[in-house]
Design an enzyme around this catalytic site. Structure first.
Site, PDB file in Angstrom:
ATOM      1  N   ILE A 155      26.470  84.728  -6.782  1.00  0.00           N
ATOM      2  CA  ILE A 155      25.363  84.675  -6.050  1.00  0.00           C
ATOM      3  C   ILE A 155      24.494  86.195  -5.399  1.00  0.00           C
ATOM      4  O   ILE A 155      25.658  87.713  -5.605  1.00  0.00           O
ATOM      5  CB  ILE A 155      25.910  83.948  -5.106  1.00  0.00           C
ATOM      6  CG1 ILE A 155      26.150  83.123  -5.249  1.00  0.00           C
ATOM      7  CG2 ILE A 155      24.276  83.768  -4.067  1.00  0.00           C
ATOM      8  CD1 ILE A 155      25.151  81.934  -5.684  1.00  0.00           C
ATOM      9  N   GLU A 359      19.205  81.444 -14.341  1.00  0.00           N
ATOM     10  CA  GLU A 359      18.255  80.945 -14.132  1.00  0.00           C
ATOM     11  C   GLU A 359      18.314  80.269 -15.736  1.00  0.00           C
ATOM     12  O   GLU A 359      16.986  79.484 -15.887  1.00  0.00           O
ATOM     13  CB  GLU A 359      16.850  81.369 -14.143  1.00  0.00           C
ATOM     14  CG  GLU A 359      16.029  82.031 -12.999  1.00  0.00           C
ATOM     15  CD  GLU A 359      16.543  81.560 -11.858  1.00  0.00           C
ATOM     16  OE1 GLU A 359      16.590  80.200 -11.506  1.00  0.00           O
ATOM     17  OE2 GLU A 359      16.135  82.046 -10.311  1.00  0.00           O
TER      18      GLU A 359
END
Length: 376
Positions: A155, A359
């Site tokens: 993250i 992504e």
């Protein structure tokens, strides 16, 4: 070659001036080994905000720039020619615009006033390429709130965040329609963060562990089971953004290699006179122009309301693979000077290796998005 219209060219010129005045001095400091803080970035960010460049995709009714996708990508591309880019108000999850009343006051308004930072927690240790089925983090309703248990990994932006938007399963079935989004404040005692330094990340990433992490009902954002749909919209726009970042970096690397090749004298002549060097420069120019043309042509389709999920994946793949080749050529032309962290080239060499993974890894996008559509 793709040509911007007059309005977009003016927008790019505005960004270029702000970057030159505020961000390039920060790049010089970073290359000297200085540690930059959020306070160092605030003058450039405030200049961008005063110029109307805040919240690039945020609707005008919420005080954002409300840029078309073409204009947004043009701003990102120009901004990312600098090693210390501006964050134009950060990223926002589109579903927050639907909030009303107390939820809006708690989660949307602070973002709009630029008084809070957030991060996005989707990926898990069990696998990030297929989040709809790999999410194991679970949220269970309990009295007047929810209890979250599970773990997220890799993250980014957690260091600077005030809260985390985390995606958790509210049912046992591994399907996209039972994933919800929850807002968790950074100081929540049920949230444990473990730093995970990573290649190319200035601030690193974190593993987030949720142990009986309790949040109230207002922290549940959107309809039950509707969280993944909102995440997909964010990921799609994010893939375009990553492509624009890659193009901006590639263009700066190209400019640097041309300048260096003209100035550097070796074996009695300028590097730019050597056929092998000319080939690397020309190959880079061609790849950059091809990708720019494709990306902005696809963005025009999106602005017309067409579905460009396939195009977003395609551009993410081609641009992130292209920029790696361009950076490598630029370093080769610069020689040892391109390998030192006193040059932005070395920093980009580290940073952009990860771009082919986050992504959606190139291979996963080819398999899950492109092949599935082409072979349907």
């Amino acid at each position: 070659m793709y040509e911007f219209n007059e309005e977009t060219r003016a927008l790019v010129d505005l960004v270029r001036r702000i970057v030159k005045d505020y961000q390039m001095p920060l790049e010089a400091r970073l290359l000297r080994g200085e540690k930059l803080t959020l306070a160092d970035y605030r003058p450039g960010r405030e200049a961008a905000r005063k110029a109307g460049l805040w919240g690039l995709p945020v609707p005008a009714e919420f005080g954002g720039a409300n840029l078309s996708l073409v204009d947004r990508l043009a701003v990102i591309e120009e901004n990312r020619k600098c090693l210390t880019p501006i964050r134009f108000g950060g990223e926002i999850i589109p579903s927050l615009f639907n909030l009303k009343g107390e939820q809006k006051a708690r989660y949307l308004d602070p973002f709009l006033s630029d008084s809070t930072e957030t991060c996005f927690a989707l990926t898990e240790p069990g696998g990030g390429s297929d989040p709809a089925r790999s999410i194991a983090t679970h949220a269970k309703q309990d009295g007047d709130g929810w209890v979250i248990n599970g773990s997220k990994i890799w993250i980014s932006e957690f260091d600077n965040a005030d809260r985390v938007f985390v995606f958790a399963r509210i049912g046992r079935e591994k399907a996209a329609n039972n994933i919800s989004m929850f807002a968790v404040e950074k100081g929540n005692p049920g949230l444990i963060a473990r730093p995970l330094p990573m290649l190319g990340y200035t601030h690193g990433t974190h593993q987030l562990i949720f142990e009986d992490c309790r949040v109230d009902n207002l922290a549940h954002i959107g309809a039950e089971g509707g969280g993944f749909k909102g995440a997909q919209k964010t990921l799609n726009l994010g893939r375009y953004d990553i492509a624009a970042v890659a193009l901006g970096i590639a263009q700066r690397c190209y400019d640097m290699m041309v300048e260096h090749a003209k100035q550097r004298v070796l074996f009695g002549g300028a590097l730019s006179e050597k056929q092998s060097i000319q080939a690397m420069i020309v190959d880079s120019w061609i790849e950059i122009q091809q990708n720019r043309l494709m990306m902005y042509t696809c963005a025009e389709k999106d602005d017309r309301g067409e579905d460009t999920r396939i195009e977003a994946s395609m551009m993410k793949i081609t641009c992130t693979e292209m920029v790696g080749r361009v950076i490598d050529r630029a370093i080769q032309i610069h020689g040892a000077a391109g390998c030192t962290y006193e040059s932005p080239l070395a920093h980009w060499y580290d940073n952009q290796r990860m771009a082919r993974i986050y992504e959606g890894p190139s291979e996963a996008l080819k398999h899950r998005v492109l092949a599935r559509q082409l072979l349907a």
